[in-house]
Each structure stands twice: as structure tokens, then as C-alpha cells.
Design a protein around this motif. Structure first.
Motif, PDB file in Angstrom:
ATOM      1  N   VAL A  65      14.278   8.443   5.062  1.00 45.02           N
ATOM      2  CA  VAL A  65      13.384   9.428   4.080  1.00 45.02           C
ATOM      3  C   VAL A  65      12.513   8.414   3.374  1.00 45.02           C
ATOM      4  O   VAL A  65      13.128   7.571   2.974  1.00 45.02           O
ATOM      5  CB  VAL A  65      14.172  10.351   3.218  1.00 45.02           C
ATOM      6  N   ASP A  66      11.278   8.684   3.413  1.00 41.20           N
ATOM      7  CA  ASP A  66      10.243   7.893   2.470  1.00 41.20           C
ATOM      8  C   ASP A  66       9.233   8.717   1.859  1.00 41.20           C
ATOM      9  O   ASP A  66       8.564   9.378   2.737  1.00 41.20           O
ATOM     10  CB  ASP A  66       9.674   6.694   3.496  1.00 41.20           C
ATOM     11  N   THR A  67       9.298   8.924   0.824  1.00 42.95           N
ATOM     12  CA  THR A  67       8.406   9.854   0.117  1.00 42.95           C
ATOM     13  C   THR A  67       7.599   9.199  -0.875  1.00 42.95           C
ATOM     14  O   THR A  67       7.878   8.110  -1.352  1.00 42.95           O
ATOM     15  CB  THR A  67       9.124  11.155  -0.583  1.00 42.95           C
ATOM     16  N   GLY A  68       6.247   9.711  -1.017  1.00 42.69           N
ATOM     17  CA  GLY A  68       5.432   9.310  -2.263  1.00 42.69           C
ATOM     18  C   GLY A  68       4.543  10.071  -2.853  1.00 42.69           C
ATOM     19  O   GLY A  68       4.165  11.144  -2.078  1.00 42.69           O
ATOM     20  N   MET A  69       4.863  10.245  -4.108  1.00 40.14           N
ATOM     21  CA  MET A  69       3.966  11.016  -4.899  1.00 40.14           C
ATOM     22  C   MET A  69       2.907  10.302  -5.615  1.00 40.14           C
ATOM     23  O   MET A  69       3.143   9.229  -6.332  1.00 40.14           O
ATOM     24  CB  MET A  69       4.801  11.813  -5.878  1.00 40.14           C
ATOM     25  N   GLU A  90      -0.265   4.295  -9.003  1.00 38.65           N
ATOM     26  CA  GLU A  90       1.477   4.378  -8.866  1.00 38.65           C
ATOM     27  C   GLU A  90       1.815   5.177  -7.781  1.00 38.65           C
ATOM     28  O   GLU A  90       1.254   6.554  -7.705  1.00 38.65           O
ATOM     29  CB  GLU A  90       1.914   4.611 -10.008  1.00 38.65           C
ATOM     30  N   MET A  91       2.911   4.970  -7.190  1.00 34.96           N
ATOM     31  CA  MET A  91       3.321   5.852  -6.092  1.00 34.96           C
ATOM     32  C   MET A  91       4.735   6.103  -6.672  1.00 34.96           C
ATOM     33  O   MET A  91       5.486   4.967  -6.439  1.00 34.96           O
ATOM     34  CB  MET A  91       3.306   5.552  -4.648  1.00 34.96           C
ATOM     35  N   LEU A  92       5.278   7.528  -6.798  1.00 38.46           N
ATOM     36  CA  LEU A  92       6.472   7.812  -7.193  1.00 38.46           C
ATOM     37  C   LEU A  92       7.268   8.018  -5.881  1.00 38.46           C
ATOM     38  O   LEU A  92       6.536   8.679  -4.937  1.00 38.46           O
ATOM     39  CB  LEU A  92       6.607   8.950  -8.083  1.00 38.46           C
ATOM     40  N   ILE A 142      -2.097  -0.926  -3.794  1.00 37.32           N
ATOM     41  CA  ILE A 142      -3.641  -0.889  -3.943  1.00 37.32           C
ATOM     42  C   ILE A 142      -4.113  -0.593  -2.383  1.00 37.32           C
ATOM     43  O   ILE A 142      -3.429  -0.808  -1.574  1.00 37.32           O
ATOM     44  CB  ILE A 142      -4.116  -2.498  -3.827  1.00 37.32           C
ATOM     45  N   ARG A 143      -5.052   0.375  -2.475  1.00 37.63           N
ATOM     46  CA  ARG A 143      -5.564   0.630  -1.057  1.00 37.63           C
ATOM     47  C   ARG A 143      -6.908   0.575  -1.052  1.00 37.63           C
ATOM     48  O   ARG A 143      -7.999   1.163  -1.570  1.00 37.63           O
ATOM     49  CB  ARG A 143      -5.535   2.249  -0.736  1.00 37.63           C
ATOM     50  N   ALA A 144      -7.472  -0.647  -0.480  1.00 44.03           N
ATOM     51  CA  ALA A 144      -8.809  -0.989  -0.447  1.00 44.03           C
ATOM     52  C   ALA A 144      -8.741  -2.165   0.631  1.00 44.03           C
ATOM     53  O   ALA A 144      -7.914  -3.095   0.635  1.00 44.03           O
ATOM     54  CB  ALA A 144      -9.038  -1.696  -1.739  1.00 44.03           C
ATOM     55  N   ASN A 153       0.723  -1.160   0.065  1.00 46.89           N
ATOM     56  CA  ASN A 153      -0.076  -0.047   0.153  1.00 46.89           C
ATOM     57  C   ASN A 153       0.816   1.258   0.153  1.00 46.89           C
ATOM     58  O   ASN A 153       0.342   2.314   0.324  1.00 46.89           O
ATOM     59  CB  ASN A 153      -0.982   0.105   1.256  1.00 46.89           C
ATOM     60  N   ALA A 154       1.919   0.957  -0.207  1.00 45.60           N
ATOM     61  CA  ALA A 154       3.054   2.411   0.002  1.00 45.60           C
ATOM     62  C   ALA A 154       4.331   1.980  -0.702  1.00 45.60           C
ATOM     63  O   ALA A 154       4.721   0.740  -0.812  1.00 45.60           O
ATOM     64  CB  ALA A 154       3.067   2.969   1.317  1.00 45.60           C
ATOM     65  N   GLY A 155       5.103   2.885  -1.223  1.00 43.59           N
ATOM     66  CA  GLY A 155       6.438   2.617  -1.918  1.00 43.59           C
ATOM     67  C   GLY A 155       7.189   1.950  -0.777  1.00 43.59           C
ATOM     68  O   GLY A 155       8.281   1.359  -1.266  1.00 43.59           O
ATOM     69  N   MET A 156       7.372   2.428   0.503  1.00 43.67           N
ATOM     70  CA  MET A 156       7.931   2.135   1.444  1.00 43.67           C
ATOM     71  C   MET A 156       8.213   0.498   2.009  1.00 43.67           C
ATOM     72  O   MET A 156       8.890  -0.079   2.505  1.00 43.67           O
ATOM     73  CB  MET A 156       8.073   2.741   2.739  1.00 43.67           C
ATOM     74  N   ASN A 157       6.960  -0.132   1.532  1.00 43.60           N
ATOM     75  CA  ASN A 157       6.851  -1.417   2.053  1.00 43.60           C
ATOM     76  C   ASN A 157       7.989  -2.155   1.785  1.00 43.60           C
ATOM     77  O   ASN A 157       8.323  -3.206   2.698  1.00 43.60           O
ATOM     78  CB  ASN A 157       5.507  -2.300   1.443  1.00 43.60           C
ATOM     79  N   PHE A 159       1.357  12.221  10.621  1.00 40.35           N
ATOM     80  CA  PHE A 159       2.381  11.431  11.071  1.00 40.35           C
ATOM     81  C   PHE A 159       1.772  10.111  10.333  1.00 40.35           C
ATOM     82  O   PHE A 159       0.958   9.480  10.378  1.00 40.35           O
ATOM     83  CB  PHE A 159       1.972  11.222  12.792  1.00 40.35           C
ATOM     84  N   TRP A 160       2.712   9.596   9.730  1.00 36.47           N
ATOM     85  CA  TRP A 160       2.486   8.538   8.503  1.00 36.47           C
ATOM     86  C   TRP A 160       2.997   7.136   9.126  1.00 36.47           C
ATOM     87  O   TRP A 160       3.813   7.009   9.617  1.00 36.47           O
ATOM     88  CB  TRP A 160       3.174   8.850   7.633  1.00 36.47           C
ATOM     89  N   MET A 161       1.887   6.309   9.136  1.00 34.94           N
ATOM     90  CA  MET A 161       1.817   4.921   9.737  1.00 34.94           C
ATOM     91  C   MET A 161       1.702   4.030   8.497  1.00 34.94           C
ATOM     92  O   MET A 161       0.794   4.390   7.872  1.00 34.94           O
ATOM     93  CB  MET A 161       1.202   4.817  10.958  1.00 34.94           C
ATOM     94  N   TRP A 191       2.346  15.180  -2.813  1.00 36.81           N
ATOM     95  CA  TRP A 191       3.565  14.372  -2.346  1.00 36.81           C
ATOM     96  C   TRP A 191       3.802  14.633  -0.706  1.00 36.81           C
ATOM     97  O   TRP A 191       3.718  15.550  -0.404  1.00 36.81           O
ATOM     98  CB  TRP A 191       4.740  15.132  -3.147  1.00 36.81           C
ATOM     99  N   ASN A 192       4.091  13.375  -0.545  1.00 41.65           N
ATOM    100  CA  ASN A 192       4.339  13.275   0.970  1.00 41.65           C
ATOM    101  C   ASN A 192       5.697  12.973   1.267  1.00 41.65           C
ATOM    102  O   ASN A 192       6.245  11.982   1.028  1.00 41.65           O
ATOM    103  CB  ASN A 192       3.155  12.128   1.579  1.00 41.65           C
ATOM    104  N   HIS A 193       6.287  13.652   2.262  1.00 41.12           N
ATOM    105  CA  HIS A 193       7.772  13.464   2.627  1.00 41.12           C
ATOM    106  C   HIS A 193       7.604  12.763   4.178  1.00 41.12           C
ATOM    107  O   HIS A 193       7.380  13.671   5.132  1.00 41.12           O
ATOM    108  CB  HIS A 193       8.582  14.520   2.393  1.00 41.12           C
ATOM    109  N   VAL A 194       7.982  11.622   4.255  1.00 39.96           N
ATOM    110  CA  VAL A 194       7.992  11.003   5.608  1.00 39.96           C
ATOM    111  C   VAL A 194       9.298  10.715   6.043  1.00 39.96           C
ATOM    112  O   VAL A 194      10.228  10.335   5.562  1.00 39.96           O
ATOM    113  CB  VAL A 194       7.114   9.570   5.583  1.00 39.96           C
ATOM    114  N   PHE A 195       9.369  11.162   7.243  1.00 36.20           N
ATOM    115  CA  PHE A 195      10.825  11.189   8.075  1.00 36.20           C
ATOM    116  C   PHE A 195      10.550   9.872   9.055  1.00 36.20           C
ATOM    117  O   PHE A 195      10.181  10.247  10.113  1.00 36.20           O
ATOM    118  CB  PHE A 195      11.275  12.508   8.523  1.00 36.20           C
TER     119      PHE A 195
HETATM  120  N1  SER Z   1       4.814   6.133   3.075  1.00 30.89           N
HETATM  121  C1  SER Z   1       4.311   7.620   2.680  1.00 30.89           C
HETATM  122  C2  SER Z   1       2.926   7.397   1.943  1.00 30.89           C
HETATM  123  O1  SER Z   1       2.556   6.331   1.375  1.00 30.89           O
HETATM  124  C3  SER Z   1       4.984   8.343   1.657  1.00 30.89           C
HETATM  125  O2  SER Z   1       5.738   7.208   0.540  1.00 30.89           O
HETATM  126  O3  SER Z   1       2.190   8.456   1.715  1.00 30.89           O
END
Ligand code: SER
Length: 898
Positions: A238-242, A89-91, A66-68, A38-42, A172-174, A215-219
Motif C-alpha cells: 500500500v502506498d498512500t499520499g495526501m 508535502e505528501m502525507l 517537487i513536481r516540476a 515526486n512522491a512519498g513512495m520513492n 492507475f498510479w505510476m 488522498w490517493n490510496h495506491v495498491f
Molecule cells: N504515490 C501516490 C501519489 O503520489 C500515492 O502516494 O499520488
């Protein structure tokens, strides 16, 4: 800039900043606690947590998400707005303990404003500001604030207008309830016609399509622990998602960030164009991009536009999920995919599209995304077959389900004042017609109604309870409130430790008329994970107790069932000696290891979408359930069996070991929905089959001996079952089969090799004989008819009469004879009887001329049957009957015409 160029530009930019470009990970996540990626960082979680060293310090990619159905669930909004998707797609760009906030935000700004030319005045940044009264973790993100303030000042913009604080919910991203997390800073884009900053600022985080996060920049600094606390990580990341489709949609709508008059829509991005065009072509309808402001009573064009968007979204989700091995199914993530597909089929129906249409969208999705996600092209045929089979199965019940819904709706409308579809109806729609609950809710919402979901859940619970009752398992609940309960130590993985194992009796448990012994440790395997429990003996001095089964209770106590009338409580505290029935255990282990070999072979032959969905392993046979969308062909089964036996013959070593879940081997198969603890057991067969498994196994594949599939059947939609035997059971079966074949060869007087050819010949001869017999019978019938016709009585009015008892094979032949006779005789009345199977069969035929003189076939047979104690009747021209009394048949028939 096209969507493809946008994606490439993002990746090129971060490559120029020293990032390694990596492929998207599959939608099937590694973590069993996530439904979907559900996110690029997985895919980078082990690097964040320090479980594995990152192979690079910086990375960038486009990730399929996929977010469902999970923590991040956007399904309900899809179609009704222009910027939510189930698949997107999450860049992203990542730093693994390398750069931090400053570089990430500065580069982000550079890409957006300098490379892509987004007007700076239209951008807003949010920073984390915890609401301490609500217990939000960590502190105000002063560092991010200062970086943003400097950026905006440099652009001649007022930080007070462009920076917005947000609490835990927004900033605060989880990833899920547990896992790496941290404060984040989002960039929002004002898409209103005017670039007025105050107006833009007001709309940030207000679900407004004219001012959206891009765009979300997660620290990443913490790990959310299962107990709700946040553990500080040893390094900062750093974990970002666009949102790729969002930015692509904005570029398309604003003509390269220049014109802000039109309402933005992700669906304007060219990445959706061919699917929308395909839907238009199939339905003959036009997509006009209108967006509803409510959910019920939509005008037709609004509904049409919602349906177009739903299909453009869902076709991508379902295609990409299947490409990554997530098949539509009955539980967990598989059910989410089935729900999405069914929702798509329902919307297709709104556009007048017939079953089979969804499958045809796969080609356009593959054309749009196959370049960047090659698995879509590689698996294109499989995806289409899976979808078509799902469409066909849902298509069989959809219309009847809709009828039931409408009937229920009309009933409740007529009653007036009722605002909810009852739970019983929602459940019937779910259970009998395959309507996911959210689909029923959708149908209800469109009519301004709700669904009684509590009632639905209650029905579901009742069904589960019925299922539980029908299981003949012993349910043990004795440990409730039992403070002494402690898990039994299992020491029976190795065959060498199954004999004369010392164990102290801790408790005697009596439940539902059964007696169980609980020891401090045990070599007996307790039924679990599909493997049946062990049997054997427990010795206390000269005293021997037979253990007839072993099960486990919720506290982890092993309950050894004993058949004894004597009270054993006096022996609590005594030292026993435990011995497992080794032959039986070995037979079980052969079958258990065989399930792993079978799993491997199935994945080789059918594909990696084959996911185990259950198993049952006993000494005599095994059962293996798995996800697959169609029956396995006999040829495939032969191949599966062959691969399995080849690997058994190879006698590869089977190893098992314990490890932390996060450190399990990369190629290890874990089953979704299983609750894995921190420490898991890995079973590795020759490096080619690596599974998480708590069962017991043989030491090398050769011990399995032989493997033979008995049957392959369907259990539920998308779920198949293979039953098979291994070891001695396979040997017995094969020997038995061989003996049967030998006996057959003996009877046919040929060698084993010739049996098949003999059978072919035998059947050929049989067919010839049958043909000849048929011809002979026809000839005999013709002959008989001629004879009977010659003997007919001719009445004064010219009507010919025949009443006779004949020989006939069956009632049909008798009837044929009567008709043939009538054809020969012309104006006539015929009555025939025959003894067939010990009973009298009767038939009468009267031509129109006979009817005109008062002779009626129906009346004749009715009368005749009654005389012989039977029943019969029919039309005036033809009638049939039957009776038990054959003795009087001849006489009675003779008397028919007086
Ligand atoms: N993990 C964050 C998000 O999904 C940034 O990549 O929004």
C-alpha cells in the motif's frame, strides 16, 4: 487545527496503527531517472521491488516533493490556481507486503471522518476501471469498490452516488514510465456551499477547485518495465499520499470543515502565512486571494495575487531543493530549479521587488518548515548565498531581456496578424539573457501570443551542431546498418592483464582517413566518461603495429587506431597479441582515481551540493567540473588539497565491482542524466568514496603519489572547474616549483625560509624609494620651472614667452611643467618640447591675455607638429602633440615666437 497540528495528527493516527514514523527522504532522488523526489513512495521503491528487505512492515511520514519538469509537472499552473504547487508535502502511510486495501481505506475513512470530522456526505471515492479498448492494464478493482460500498452504506449514503470509476489516466498510479505501480483509489472532497451529492459527484476529476482530490490510496502490485509491460510483484503493498497543503488550506478556509461558503485555497493555510506577509511587507502590496479565469491581460490585482502565490510556492521549492543539494544550474534538475527561481524573480519584478528580495524569503520558509525539515535551518546561510548569487547573475540580464521581448512584441504587433514570438527571439532570450523557454512562453501568453517553440528547438539544435563541429573528436558512424557490429569485450581493468593479451582481429574500419582495428576482446580502454583512450602495440608474429588511440562506437566496438598505409584486411581472423602502454595507463589511472579523491574532498569542504558535472582525465593532467555557486576561495583550495593528500597518504585500498543498479551501496554517488544500465560498476575507495564509474583505477590511493591543484575557474553560472595534476606530473611540478624557489633564494642571498620576509622587505624598500624619487622629481621640476621662468622673454605688451626643449619622463610630466611655468609667469605663452621614447613630445600653454593677442595653443602645436612630421592640436589654452623628428625640434621650437 493548525497546519502543524494537522501533520502531527496524521502521523499520530498511523503510529497508533503500528506504523513506524520515518523522516522525509531528500528531494534529490536515488533513482537517476527521476528529476526530483515526486512522491512519498520513492524512498521505498527497493522494498516494493523486493531488492531490499523492508526494516518495518508499516511506515508513515510527511515527504517533501517537487513536481516540476518531469512526468508529474505542475509548474505552469502554479499561481494561477489555488491548489497546484511545485513543492508540497505528501502525507503517506505504507504497507510493505502487510495490510492491503481494506485496512488502508477503512483507516483513511476513520481519520477523515471520525478523527478530523469531515462530513461523510461531502466525500467521494474513485476506483480503477480499465478502458480495455485503450489497452489499460489489470482488471476492474472490484475489491476496492466493495470496500467503499460497505463504508458508504454504513454511513447511510448511496454507493452509486459516492463511488466513481476512473480509467488508467486517473486511477492507475505510476511513479514514472517505469517502476512500481498499481490501481489506485482517490478520495475527493466536495467544497461547494451545498453538500448536494449529485452536484458534487459531477465535479469529481474536472479540475474544479470546489471538488478536489485530497488522498490517493495506491495498491502496488506491478512493476512497469522499460518495454511497456507490467510485471506482477511477488508481494502486494500500500502506498498512500495526501496533499498536506490542500487539507491544511481546506481546514483554514472552512474553519475546521464547518463553513463551505468561501472559495477554498491552499494559500489560506498558515504554512504560507509568513512568506505571504513578507512579500506584502517588501512590496507594499496586499494579497487579496483573487483567482484569474484566464492567462492574458489580467487586471492588476489579479496579477498581484498570482505573483504572491508564485512567490509563496517558489520560495519553498528553491529553498528546499538547495537544502537537499540541488543547486540551480544548467542542466537536468538543476536547470528546473534555476527556471523556478527565475520565474519567481520575474514575478517579484511585477510587484516592484528588486534583486535580492528572493533571498530574504528564505528566512520565512525556514521559519515555517525548519521544524519539520531541519536541514532548512542547518543550511539557511548556504541557501541564501546561492539564491543571492543567482539573483545577481540573472539581474544583470533581466531588464535587457525584457526590453528585447517587448521590442519583438511591439514589432510583431505592428506587423499585425502575427501570433507567435519567433523561435530566434526566444532562443536569443534563452542563450544571451538567460530566459528559460517557459518564462518567454509565460510572457507571451500574458499578451495572448504563443512562442514558436519548434523554431526555438531548431535554433537550439543548430547551436548544438556548432558545438559538435568545434569538437575535434573523431565521429564514427560506420556501424550504421552494419549487422556484424558487436560490442568488444573489455578485459583491461587489472594491470596484470594488459600485456600480451591474445585477441582475434574481427574488422578493419576505415573512417575519415583513419584506420581502426576491431578485436573480439581488448585490454585497451576506449575513451569514455572523461578518461582518454589507451595506446600501445598490436603484434602479429614479427609485425608490430602502434595503436595511437582507442575509441568506442555506438555499438560498443572498441576502435584501435593504427597509423599504417598497408591494407590490413587480409589479417581479419588472425590472432594478434595486444599490449597496452603501461606507464601511460598508470599515469591516467592516477589522475582518474584522483578525481574521485578530489570529489570527496570538495564535498567535505564545500558541502554535498557539489555534484560532478564532467571530467577529463589524461596522463598529464585532469579536469574536474562540478556544481558550486561561487568561486572556491584560496583557503578552501588549500584545505581541499590537504584532505586529498591526506587520503592519498593513507594508502586506502580501491575496490571495484559490478552490481545491479538497484542493489548499489546506499552511499554510492550516481550522476543524474547518466544512462546507467541494469548492471553498474562501483568504485569504492576505502569506504569513504563510493561512486558509479566505468573507468580504470589504481589499486590503492598511495599510488596516486601526490595531488596538486593548478587552477580553479568558473565555466558557467553555477559550474566550477578545477585543473590538477597527480603522480609524476605533480612530482615534476613540485620539483620545478622548488627549483624556482631555490634559485630565487640564491639570488636574494638567503635561505628558503627567508624568501618571503626578504620579499616583504624588498617591496617596502621599493615603496620608500619610489616615494623619494617622486619627491626628487617634483623638486627638479620646480627648479626647472624657476629656471625657465627666469629666462623668459618679456614682450613690449608685458606678455612673457618661453620656448624651450627640456628633459622629461613622459608627456604628463611635460604638461605639468608647462602648467607650473604658466602659473609662475602670469600672462604668458609657453611652448615646450622633450624627447620621450625617441620621439618629440610637444606642449603649448597660452593664457587668456596671450589668446587676446592672437596666440592660440592649439594653432601653435598644430603648426609645430606638422613641421616635425607629426600631429597635434588642442584648445586655445592648452594643446599637445607628438612628432617623429627630434633632430629639428630645438630649432623649430626656437622659431615659434619669431
Ligand atoms: N504515490 C501516490 C501519489 O503520489 C500515492 O502516494 O499520488
Amino acid at each position: 487545527m493548525t497546519s502543524a497540528q494537522l501533520r502531527q495528527s496524521f502521523l499520530d493516527f498511523f503510529a497508533s496503527k503500528g506504523h513506524t514514523i520515518v523522516p522525509s527522504s531528500p528531494l534529490l532522488p536515488d533513482s537517476p531517472n527521476l528529476l526530483f523526489t515526486n512522491a512519498g513512495m520513492n524512498q521505498f521503491v527497493p522494498y516494493f521491488l523486493g531488492d531490499r528487505p523492508a526494516p518495518f512492515k508499516r511506515a508513515a511520514d510527511t515527504q517533501k516533493c517537487i513536481r516540476a519538469g518531469g512526468k508529474h509537472n505542475d509548474l505552469e499552473d502554479v499561481g494561477f490556481d489555488t491548489y497546484h504547487h511545485t513543492f508540497f508535502e505528501m502525507l503517506g502511510n505504507w504497507s510493505f507486503g502487510d495490510y492491503f486495501k481494506k485496512e488502508s481505506l477503512e483507516w483513511g475513512w476513520e481519520l477523515l471522518t471520525k478523527v478530523w470530522g469531515i462530513p461523510a456526505k461531502r466525500l467521494f471515492a474513485t476506483v480503477y476501471s480499465p478502458d480495455k479498448s485503450k489497452g489499460d492494464p489489470a482488471d476492474f478493482d472490484q475489491e476496492a469498490y466493495d470496500i467503499w460500498a460497505a463504508i458508504f452504506r454504513r454511513e447511510g449514503l448511496d454507493p452509486a452516488l459516492h463511488i466513481i470509476n476512473g480509467n488508467k489516466k486517473d486511477n492507475f498510479w505510476m511513479m514514472g514510465d517505469t517502476g512500481p505501480c498499481g490501481p489506485c483509489s482517490e478520495i475527493h472532497f466536495n467544497l461547494l456551499p451545498s453538500d448536494d451529492e449529485a452536484a458534487g459527484r459531477q465535479r469529481v476529476n474536472s479540475s474544479d477547485s470546489r471538488c478536489i482530490e485530497i488522498w490517493n490510496h495506491v495498491f502496488i502490485q506491478f512493476n512497469a518495465e522499460p518495454d511497456g509491460t507490467f510485471k506482477t510483484l511477488s508481494a502486494r503493498h500500500v502506498d498512500t499520499g495526501m496533499g498536506f497543503e490542500r487539507v491544511a488550506g481546506i481546514i483554514a478556509t472552512t474553519k475546521g470543515f464547518k463553513s463551505f461558503d468561501a472559495e477554498p485555497s491552499n494559500y489560506n493555510a498558515d504554512v504560507f502565512a509568513s512568506t505571504l506577509a513578507k512579500v506584502a511587507q517588501l512590496s507594499g502590496k496586499t494579497y487579496t486571494g483573487t483567482v484569474p479565469t484566464k492567462r492574458e491581460g489580467l487586471p492588476e490585482q489579479e496579477m498581484t495575487d498570482v505573483a504572491f502565490r508564485v512567490l509563496a510556492d517558489h520560495a519553498r521549492t528553491v529553498s528546499c531543493a538547495i537544502a537537499d543539494g540541488i543547486m540551480p544550474g544548467n542542466d537536468g534538475r538543476n536547470y528546473v530549479i534555476r527556471r523556478i527561481l527565475r520565474r519567481g524573480i520575474l514575478y517579484g519584478r511585477r510587484l516592484g521587488l528588486q534583486i535580492g528580495f528572493f533571498e530574504s524569503l528564505v528566512d520565512t520558509v525556514a521559519a515555517e518548515l525548519g521544524g519539520i525539515f531541519p536541514e532548512l535551518r542547518a543550511k539557511q546561510d548556504l541557501i541564501k548565498r546561492v539564491i543571492l548569487s543567482e539573483e545577481e547573475s540573472f539581474g544583470r540580464t533581466l531588464d535587457r531581456g525584457l526590453m528585447l521581448f517587448n521590442k519583438s512584441y511591439e514589432t510583431y504587433k505592428a506587423q499585425g496578424g502575427v501570433s507567435a514570438i519567433p523561435g530566434t527571439v526566444a532562443f536569443e532570450l534563452y542563450d544571451t539573457f538567460g530566459f528559460p523557454l517557459d518564462m518567454t512562453e509565460l510572457l507571451a501568453t500574458e499578451r495572448g501570443l504563443k512562442v514558436d517553440t519548434a523554431g526555438f528547438e531548431a535554433e537550439m539544435e543548430k547551436q548544438k551542431a556548432r558545438g559538435r563541429e568545434s569538437q575535434v573528436k573523431t565521429v564514427i558512424s560506420v556501424n550504421e546498418g552494419d549487422t556484424h557490429a558487436a560490442a568488444t569485450r573489455f578485459i583491461g581493468f587489472n594491470e596484470t592483464s594488459l600485456h600480451d593479451v591474445p585477441a582475434k582481429l574481427l574488422e578493419v574500419v576505415v573512417s575519415e582517413g583513419k584506420t581502426f582495428l576491431v578485436f573480439d576482446q581488448s585490454p585497451f580502454y576506449a575513451e569514455m566518461g572523461g578518461q582518454v583512450g589507451d595506446t600501445g602495440v598490436a603484434r602479429l608474429g614479427d609485425h608490430i603495429l602502434f595503436i595511437t588511440n582507442t575509441i568506442k562506437d555506438a555499438a560498443g566496438r572498441f576502435l584501435h587506431e593504427v597509423k599504417t598505409a598497408a591494407s590490413l584486411t587480409a589479417h581479419v581472423g588472425s590472432a594478434f597479441s595486444l599490449t597496452v602502454d603501461l606507464d601511460r595507463r598508470r599515469a591516467i589511472q592516477r589522475h582518474h582515481s584522483a578525481t574521485h579523491v578530489l570529489n570527496f574532498a570538495l564535498r567535505e569542504v564545500l558541502g554535498t551540493h557539489v555534484i560532478q558535472q564532467g571530467s577529463y582525465v589524461t596522463p598529464g593532467r585532469m579536469r574536474f567540473d562540478f556544481a558550486h555557486f561561487e568561486a572556491v576561495t584560496p583557503e578552501q583550495l588549500i584545505e581541499v588539497e590537504h584532505i586529498a593528500n591526506t587520503h592519498i597518504l593513507a594508502n586506502d585500498t580501491i575496490n571495484w565491482f559490478e552490481t545491479e543498479f538497484d542493489k548499489k551501496p546506499a552511499n554510492c554517488i550516481a550522476t543524474f542524466g547518466e544512462k546507467y544500465g541494469k548492471v553498474v560498476r562501483v568504485v569504492d575507495i576505502g569506504g569513504w568514496s563510493v561512486e558509479l564509474c566505468g573507468g580504470t583505477h589504481v589499486r590503492a590511493t598511495g599510488e596516486i603519489g601526490a595531488f596538486k591543484i593548478l587552477a580553479e575557474t568558473g565555466v558557467a553560472a553555477g559550474k566550477r572547474r578545477i585543473e590538477a595534476v597527480a603522480g609524476e606530473a605533480a612530482q615534476t611540478l613540485l620539483e620545478g616549483n622548488h627549483q624556482k624557489l631555490s634559485r630565487l633564494a640564491l639570488r636574494m642571498g638567503c635561505g628558503l625560509d627567508e624568501v618571503e620576509a626578504r620579499f616583504d622587505k624588498f617591496f617596502e624598500e621599493k615603496a620608500t624609494l619610489e616615494r623619494e624619487l617622486k619627491a626628487l622629481k617634483q623638486k627638479a621640476a620646480t627648479h626647472l620651472a624657476a629656471e625657465l621662468a627666469a629666462g623668459a622673454t618679456v614682450r613690449a605688451d608685458g606678455l612673457r614667452l618661453v620656448a624651450a626643449v627640456v628633459t622629461s619622463d613622459d608627456a604628463t610630466a611635460l604638461r605639468e611643467l608647462a602648467l607650473q611655468l604658466a602659473r609662475r609667469l602670469g600672462p604668458s605663452a609657453v611652448v615646450l618640447g622633450a624627447e620621450i621614447g625617441g620621439k618629440a613630445s610637444l606642449v603649448a600653454h597660452c593664457t587668456a591675455e596671450a589668446n587676446a593677442t592672437g596666440l592660440q595653443a592649439g594653432a601653435i602645436i598644430k603648426d609645430l607638429s606638422a613641421k616635425l612630421g607629426g600631429k597635434g592640436g588642442g584648445k586655445p589654452d592648452l594643446a599637445m602633440g607628438g612628432a617623429p623628428d627630434t633632430a629639428k625640434m630645438a630649432e623649430a621650437i626656437k622659431a615659434v615666437f619669431g
